[in-house]
Every structure is written in structure tokens, then in C-alpha cells.
Design a protein around this motif. Structure first.
Motif, mmCIF file in Angstrom:
data_model
loop_
_atom_site.group_PDB
_atom_site.id
_atom_site.type_symbol
_atom_site.label_atom_id
_atom_site.label_comp_id
_atom_site.label_asym_id
_atom_site.label_seq_id
_atom_site.Cartn_x
_atom_site.Cartn_y
_atom_site.Cartn_z
ATOM 1 N N MET A 55 1.050 -0.723 0.049
ATOM 2 C CA MET A 55 -0.063 -0.147 -0.053
ATOM 3 C C MET A 55 1.071 1.153 -0.205
ATOM 4 N N VAL A 56 2.045 1.193 1.061
ATOM 5 C CA VAL A 56 2.780 2.573 0.788
ATOM 6 C C VAL A 56 3.733 2.875 -0.087
ATOM 7 N N LYS A 57 4.204 1.498 -1.195
ATOM 8 C CA LYS A 57 4.138 2.069 -1.905
ATOM 9 C C LYS A 57 3.247 2.313 -3.038
ATOM 10 N N SER A 58 2.888 1.683 -3.302
ATOM 11 C CA SER A 58 1.728 2.639 -4.548
ATOM 12 C C SER A 58 1.188 3.601 -4.038
ATOM 13 N N TYR A 59 1.416 4.256 -3.123
ATOM 14 C CA TYR A 59 1.312 5.882 -2.857
ATOM 15 C C TYR A 59 2.065 6.103 -3.182
ATOM 16 N N ARG A 60 3.510 6.270 -3.077
ATOM 17 C CA ARG A 60 4.660 6.383 -3.453
ATOM 18 C C ARG A 60 4.446 6.523 -4.861
ATOM 19 N N ARG A 61 3.884 5.482 -5.392
ATOM 20 C CA ARG A 61 4.483 5.515 -6.648
ATOM 21 C C ARG A 61 3.233 6.451 -7.741
ATOM 22 N N LEU A 62 2.003 6.803 -6.669
ATOM 23 C CA LEU A 62 0.876 7.353 -7.402
ATOM 24 C C LEU A 62 1.837 8.762 -6.906
ATOM 25 N N PHE A 63 2.029 9.125 -6.123
ATOM 26 C CA PHE A 63 3.222 10.829 -5.563
ATOM 27 C C PHE A 63 3.831 10.856 -6.711
ATOM 28 N N GLN A 64 4.952 9.911 -7.681
ATOM 29 C CA GLN A 64 5.728 10.111 -9.108
ATOM 30 C C GLN A 64 4.756 10.651 -9.922
ATOM 31 N N LEU A 65 4.235 9.601 -9.730
ATOM 32 C CA LEU A 65 2.700 9.678 -11.071
ATOM 33 C C LEU A 65 2.705 10.872 -11.193
ATOM 34 N N GLY A 66 2.428 11.571 -10.228
ATOM 35 C CA GLY A 66 1.669 13.152 -10.435
ATOM 36 C C GLY A 66 2.957 13.911 -11.498
ATOM 37 N N HIS A 67 4.079 14.074 -10.556
ATOM 38 C CA HIS A 67 5.460 15.080 -10.457
ATOM 39 C C HIS A 67 6.207 14.724 -12.535
ATOM 40 N N GLY A 68 5.862 13.094 -12.253
ATOM 41 C CA GLY A 68 5.919 12.909 -14.256
ATOM 42 C C GLY A 68 5.433 13.407 -14.804
ATOM 43 N N LEU A 69 3.622 13.007 -14.547
ATOM 44 C CA LEU A 69 3.229 13.831 -15.880
ATOM 45 C C LEU A 69 3.152 15.601 -15.905
ATOM 46 N N MET A 70 3.079 16.130 -14.543
ATOM 47 C CA MET A 70 3.555 17.234 -14.831
ATOM 48 C C MET A 70 4.416 17.530 -15.633
ATOM 49 N N VAL A 71 5.591 17.246 -15.531
ATOM 50 C CA VAL A 71 6.410 16.997 -16.703
ATOM 51 C C VAL A 71 6.405 17.363 -17.775
ATOM 52 N N SER A 72 5.834 15.547 -17.634
ATOM 53 C CA SER A 72 4.965 15.179 -18.790
ATOM 54 C C SER A 72 4.384 16.560 -19.959
ATOM 55 N N TRP A 73 3.325 16.836 -19.339
ATOM 56 C CA TRP A 73 2.947 18.303 -20.107
ATOM 57 C C TRP A 73 3.607 19.739 -20.150
ATOM 58 N N ALA A 74 4.298 19.650 -19.414
ATOM 59 C CA ALA A 74 5.379 21.000 -19.524
ATOM 60 C C ALA A 74 6.723 20.518 -20.988
ATOM 61 N N VAL A 75 6.970 19.502 -21.050
ATOM 62 C CA VAL A 75 7.256 18.505 -22.606
ATOM 63 C C VAL A 75 6.604 19.116 -23.649
ATOM 64 N N ILE A 91 -1.506 27.194 -24.442
ATOM 65 C CA ILE A 91 -1.374 26.505 -24.235
ATOM 66 C C ILE A 91 -0.258 26.019 -22.644
ATOM 67 N N PRO A 92 0.607 26.711 -22.307
ATOM 68 C CA PRO A 92 1.288 26.951 -21.017
ATOM 69 C C PRO A 92 0.017 26.725 -20.012
ATOM 70 N N VAL A 93 -1.910 27.608 -20.061
ATOM 71 C CA VAL A 93 -3.045 27.349 -18.999
ATOM 72 C C VAL A 93 -3.349 26.515 -19.736
ATOM 73 N N ALA A 94 -3.283 25.653 -20.570
ATOM 74 C CA ALA A 94 -3.973 24.007 -20.566
ATOM 75 C C ALA A 94 -2.990 23.611 -19.976
ATOM 76 N N CYS A 95 -1.767 23.365 -19.949
ATOM 77 C CA CYS A 95 -0.571 22.351 -18.980
ATOM 78 C C CYS A 95 -0.747 22.515 -17.917
ATOM 79 N N LEU A 96 -0.898 23.805 -17.190
ATOM 80 C CA LEU A 96 -1.366 24.269 -16.365
ATOM 81 C C LEU A 96 -2.759 23.281 -15.290
ATOM 82 N N GLY A 97 -3.330 24.305 -16.317
ATOM 83 C CA GLY A 97 -5.096 22.913 -15.918
ATOM 84 C C GLY A 97 -4.777 21.754 -15.403
ATOM 85 N N MET A 98 -3.988 20.575 -16.662
ATOM 86 C CA MET A 98 -4.380 20.270 -16.133
ATOM 87 C C MET A 98 -2.435 19.057 -15.311
ATOM 88 N N GLY A 99 -1.861 19.666 -15.823
ATOM 89 C CA GLY A 99 -0.639 19.286 -14.431
ATOM 90 C C GLY A 99 -1.634 19.253 -13.499
#
Length: 648
Positions: free
Chosen positions: A1-21, A370-378
Motif C-alpha cells: 500500500m505504501v509503495k502504491s502511494y509513493r508510485r502515485l505521488f511520483q506519477l503526479g510529478h512525472g505527468l506534470m513534467v510530461s505536460w510541460a514537455v 498552451i501554458p494555461v492548458a498545461c498548468l490546468g491539466m497538471g
């Protein structure tokens, strides 16, 4: 469960970077859809800005519906309105333009610009052309005439032609071509569209835009640097417009002639019937002549409007870095859904505000959509992954808490997660502590095998724990066959309720144990009796242990006293004892037996007053007396000897 929580936490950061890219790629690629979306955003900012005062030396002489309708008036009574003869039928006689130029120049106009293509001989005969030629020869380079690139398709392919005025005077000549963006809006500066046509279709002339020719006619220099995008001062109607016919009207002209002194006058179609209205970022129906007026005004005042970072690749990279930094910063610092939502909405608002201020104050355009959309999706990504991870963490905490407390208490704690976090580092509570231990369990374990002993113990603990949890108790720990619980920690309902909860649990344990004894006797198993001690006072609750193993537990003198009086039940020969502080809180609700004061181990300097509990007031005491009788009988039975000590 803790690992799943951490993976989701990291997923949020990863997707934010993806939106910026994604934002960087979209802005660098300049796909037509991206240009369209950004154009819509810039249009919104322009409309939000509203009109700004244009230079006051530009006037439009409009060929409007009113002027076109004057032909009907002339045909109805030509003797009364002879001055309307040049306007009898559209296209008008060239003499109409000649008379207008003469009148305007006589009034002191700086220059006259005709936004009408005069590229074919007049349909009214050579004399009509000669009249305009004479006027143009007189005023020479103070008049600008319109030219145009004609690009049309035919059965034989693409046809291109430069349409120029037929007059041989020294008048200035400027191109009227305008370029529409992918969204159908005209926002490019005329010279940019003209250059595009030249490069695309191979035109080799050096004619300026009509606005540039107008500036030359006014004997004003062209600015060294021209804008890529047209600076719009406002919607249609921003520049003053005078109806063309008023210049020819001998009665009305003296009244308005002074309006044209020192002005650059643009003559062009304004009537809707010309279908010359264009969609612009600030207006959806702006006459073409007014677009040229905006271009002329921008050249006169040196107004430029262009990208803050002209290079698309650099723009995309810088925008991605900004989006990533903002998004990751908010994602790391804000972990709860509502603060994250507020944070990202605030970031989007600030970005839009900066874009607006940069456009209004600096005449520079920065990406918005585009920046507003990326920040919004992030933000949506962070909130979604955060909600899922919070749900997983809540489930983990719930399962952990429900091992110790009743589900209702667990829910109360989960509803205030910040309180639960503070509990783990240790807090002081006023609470009741309950200790329970099976009488003679060592003897029973000798009589039974290991598996039967564990099974019997689990059966006993199941009913004891259920009774404790039912009355909002917190299971602290199991020590062999002993149970330790707190009432009022980590959630208190007040001293009286907490103490009464402990007493209620003890009486419930007495009752369910009596029922269990009957069941055990039927199964041929030894009967079970227990002793319960309850103390009320201050205790410290928190995580205790080492980094390898932590235990959420209670410590303090109140815990020690509860443990000691539980052992005292064996000497007194009863099953439930409570201390004086606990008695003081619940005495109005229970019937008790005063068992006097006793000196406890470790507390020799202070005797402890204890009371035995019979029942709640108004309830039967039969169970108490039966348990006391059975307990005395049980304690008098001889103890079984371990197999190794039995005589042979």
C-alpha cells in the motif's frame, strides 16, 4: 500500500513534467491548430484590454451605405442635386475622387489615401479618367493609390498578377493585400502578408503596403523596425469616420472642412454591401480601410506587436521550464486537493495576468492558451493522483486504526488527519486505562495442547476486544492472555464519558465471558475467568520504540496503577476493580463495593482506594453474585502441576 502511494505521488510529478514537455513541443512546432488556439487567447486579451486612443491625425472618409444611396436621390431630382452626379451609379465616376481630393487638399489635409482599386479605365469615358489624372498631377506625391496582388485559380493553373493604378502621375502606390491566419482572423501586419505572397508566388516589385505608401504621401519616414502582428487600437469605429458624400455637398462641406486640416485621410469602402469586412482579434466585422488605418497609426507611433521570444524553439523551451517549475513547485509544496486546486488556479490567473500586462505595457505577446492548458491539466493530474493516493493512505490508516479502535472512532480520526499525525509524536491525555487478565491461564495451558491453547485464547480475545471496541475503547496491546485498552485516547468524549465507557466495557466483558463459559463447558473445555482493573488519570500516548519497530502505546503512572489493581482482583477475590478517580466520575451511574485502600507494588508511599463494580444502577445484580460465586470456586481448585514435576 505504501509503495502504491509513493508510485502515485511520483506519477503526479512525472505527468506534470510530461505536460510541460508537451507544451514545449506544441509551441516549437507551431502547428496550425496551436496557432489557432493561441490566436483565440490573444483575441480574448485584446478584447479585455478594450480601445486605446489612436493618433488624432487620421480620418476615414467612408464610402458607406448613405453615400451609395445618394445616387437614387440624384436620379429622382438631378436639377436639385447636381453635385451628386458623380455618385449616380456604382462604380462612381473618377471625378468623385478628383473632387474629394481637391476639397480635402484645399482644407489642409496632409495626405489622401484611396483604398479603391483604380486599375481599369473608367466606364464613363476618357474624360472621366482625365479629370482624375489632372488632380493627381496637381497634388502628386501627397496622394496614395491602391494596388494589389491578384492570385486566382483557373483551368490552366494558378494565375498571378500585379494590379496597379492606370494613372501615370507621381502618386504613391501601396498594396492593399491582407493575410488571414488559420482561424480566419486578420492579425498580421500588412507588410508581413505582402512578403509572404512575394515569396510564395514570385512577385518582384518593391511596392510598400498601403499604410507605408500613406506615410510616404504624408512625407513621414518609415520606422526602421516594423511589427509582425498588427497593433489594433480598438474595434471598428475607433477612428473618426465622415461619410464620403459630405465632402461633395456644397452646403455641408464648409461646416466640416476644418476636421481635415493636417490629417491623413483614407477613402475606402465602409458599406456592408461591399463585403469587405474582416474578422480581427478585436472585432469580427472591421472594414478593410479601417485595418489600413490601424496599420498607418501603428507606423506613425512606432507601435509594434510581436512575440516576446520570436524564436519558436526558444519560446517552447522557456515556456516548458516555467510550466515545469511552477507545476512541480505547487505539486511538492501543496499535497491536499483544495490547496492544490487553489494553487493551480492562482498560477493560471497570474500567468494570464502577466501575459495581459506584457501585451498592454510592453506590446509583446507571450503564449497563453498552451501554458494555461498545461498548468490546468497538471493541476487536474495532481488532484486526481492525489485523491487516489489519499484514498489508499486513508484505507491503510483505517485498517491500522481499526486494529486498535472502534470503526466509528477510526472514522473520526480520519476526518481530522492532522490530529492523527500529531498523535504519533506523543500527546498527554486524561483517560481511563483498562487491564484484563485470565485467571489461572498458566494452569489451563498445561492442561491443553499448544493448538488448543491458542484457539481458546483467540476465542476469548475475540469477545473481549468486541466488548471494548463497542464502547469506544482503544486496544493498546496484548500481553499473552492480558489485554490493555484506553478510553479517551486518542479521541476523548470528556472525562465522565471516557470513564463510563471503560466501566461499560468491563461490565460487557463480564457478561460475554459468562456466556463464553457456558459454551466452553458444553465443549468440554475449561472455564475462563478474568480480572479487570480500571484507573483514570494522565497518560502519554504516542509511538514508542526504535526505528526498526515502533508501537503506538500509552505510558505513565495511570497505566501502572491499572495493571496493579488488575492483579489486586486476585487477592480480593472479585473480577472488576476501579480506582478512586474513576469512581468519582461514574459513581452516579453504578453500584459498587468499597474494598478499602491497598498499597501497590512500586507505590509503597501512597495507598490506593479501590471499588468493586456490581452493576449499573437500576439493573439486576444477579450476574455479579453468580460470577463471584463461580470465581471463588474456580480459585479454590488445586493447580495442575507441570508434567515434569508430577510424581511418578
Amino acid at each position: 500500500m505504501v509503495k502504491s502511494y509513493r508510485r502515485l505521488f511520483q506519477l503526479g510529478h512525472g505527468l506534470m513534467v510530461s505536460w510541460a514537455v508537451f507544451g514545449a513541443i506544441a509551441l516549437a512546432a507551431q502547428h496550425p491548430w496551436i496557432v489557432l488556439i493561441e490566436g483565440q487567447a490573444q483575441s480574448f486579451l485584446l478584447r479585455l484590454r478594450g480601445a486605446v486612443p489612436p493618433p488624432d491625425d487620421i480620418v476615414i472618409l467612408g464610402i458607406d451605405e448613405y453615400s451609395l444611396s445618394q445616387g437614387d436621390l440624384y436620379r429622382a431630382d438631378p436639377d436639385r442635386y447636381p453635385f451628386l452626379a458623380p455618385l449616380a451609379i456604382w462604380p462612381w465616376q473618377r471625378q468623385a475622387y478628383a473632387q474629394a481630393i481637391e476639397q480635402l487638399m484645399a482644407a489642409g489635409a496632409k495626405a489622401v489615401v484611396i483604398d479603391v482599386l483604380l486599375v481599369d479605365p473608367s466606364g464613363y469615358g476618357p474624360a472621366d479618367d482625365a479629370a482624375l489624372e489632372k488632380t493627381l498631377a496637381r497634388w502628386g506625391d501627397r496622394v496614395a493609390l491602391a494596388a494589389a496582388y491578384d492570385v486566382s485559380s483557373s483551368d490552366f493553373g494558378l494565375f498571378t498578377n500585379l494590379l496597379e493604378p492606370i494613372y501615370s502621375s507621381q502618386s504613391q502606390v501601396g498594396l492593399i493585400n491582407l493575410e488571414a491566419d488559420v482561424d480566419g482572423k486578420y492579425r498580421a501586419f500588412p507588410s508581413r502578408g505582402i512578403e509572404t505572397l512575394r515569396q510564395t508566388h514570385g512577385f518582384e516589385d518593391n511596392l510598400p503596403s498601403l499604410a507605408g505608401a500613406a506615410l510616404a504621401a504624408a512625407d513621414s519616414p518609415l520606422p526602421d523596425r516594423q511589427s509582425q502582428d498588427l497593433f489594433f487600437y480598438g474595434p471598428a469605429g475607433t477612428f473618426p469616420v465622415v461619410s464620403f458624400v459630405q465632402v461633395l455637398d456644397p452646403t455641408n462641406w464648409p461646416l466640416i472642412a476644418d476636421q481635415f486640416e493636417g490629417k491623413i485621410v483614407l477613402i475606402g469602402p465602409m458599406a456592408e454591401s461591399f463585403q469587405d469586412r474582416k474578422r480581427t482579434p478585436i472585432d469580427n466585422a472591421m472594414p478593410g480601410v479601417e485595418i489600413h488605418a490601424h496599420a498607418l497609426a501603428a507606423l506613425m507611433e512606432g507601435k509594434t506587436l510581436g512575440a516576446a521570444v520570436p524564436n519558436p524553439l526558444a519560446q517552447g523551451l522557456l515556456t516548458a521550464i516555467a510550466i515545469g517549475a511552477i507545476g512541480l513547485g505547487l505539486g511538492y509544496r501543496l499535497t491536499q486537493p483544495v490547496p492544490r486546486l487553489v494553487g493551480f488556479v492562482g498560477a493560471i490567473t497570474i500567468w494570464g495576468g502577466l501575459a495581459y500586462l506584457l501585451m498592454v505595457q510592453g506590446d509583446r505577446l507571450m503564449p497563453v492558451a498552451i501554458p494555461v492548458a498545461c498548468l490546468g491539466m497538471g493541476g487536474v493530474t495532481y488532484i486526481a493522483t492525489g485523491a487516489v493516493s489519499n484514498r489508499l493512505e486513508e484505507q491503510r490508516l483505517r485498517r491500522t486504526l481499526e486494529r486498535y479502535v472502534a470503526p466509528s472512532v477510526a472514522q473520526e480520526i480520519l476526518n481530522q488527519p492532522e490530529d492523527f499525525t500529531s498523535l504519533t509524536v506523543g500527546q498527554r491525555f486524561q483517560a481511563a486505562v483498562l487491564f484484563s487478565d485470565i485467571r489461572g491461564f498458566s494452569r489451563i495451558s498445561y492442561q491443553l495442547g499448544a493448538e488448543e491453547t491458542v484457539s481458546l485464547l483467540n476465542t476469548y480475545l475475540d469477545v473481549m476486544v468486541a466488548a471494548i471496541l463497542e464502547h469506544r475503547g482503544t486496544i493498546d496491546k496484548f500481553i499473552g492472555d492480558a489485554v490493555m485498552a484506553e478510553f479517551g485516547a486518542p479521541k476523548s468524549q470528556g472525562p465522565e464519558h471516557d470513564a463510563l465507557g471503560a466501566v461499560s466495557a468491563a461490565l460487557a466483558m463480564r457478561k460475554v465471558l459468562a456466556t463464553l463459559r457456558t459454551t466452553l463447558e458444553v465443549q468440554g473445555l475449561p472455564p475462563l475467568f478474568n480480572g479487570i482493573g480500571i484507573s483514570y488519570g494522565e497518560l502519554v500516548v504516542g509511538n514508542v520504540g526504535s526505528v526498526q519497530r515502533l508501537e503506538y502505546t500509552a505510558i505513565g503512572d495511570t497505566v501502572n496503577v491499572a495493571s496493579r489493581i488488575e492483579g489486586l482482583t486476585k487477592l480480593i477475590g472479585t473480577d472488576i476493580l476501579i480506582t478512586q478517580p474513576c469512581y468519582d466520575l461514574v459513581k452516579d451511574h453504578i453500584v459498587t463495593v468499597d474494598h478499602g485502600t491497598h498499597v501497590l507494588a512500586g507505590r509503597e508511599q501512597e495507598a490506593v482506594q479501590v471499588y468493586g463494580i456490581i452493576s449499573f444502577k437500576g439493573e439486576s445484580d444477579d450476574l455479579y453474585h453468580q460470577v463471584q460465586k463461580d470465581l471463588v470456586h474456580h480459585l479454590r481448585q488445586p493447580k495442575a502441576m507441570p508434567p515434569s514435576t508430577q510424581p511418578t
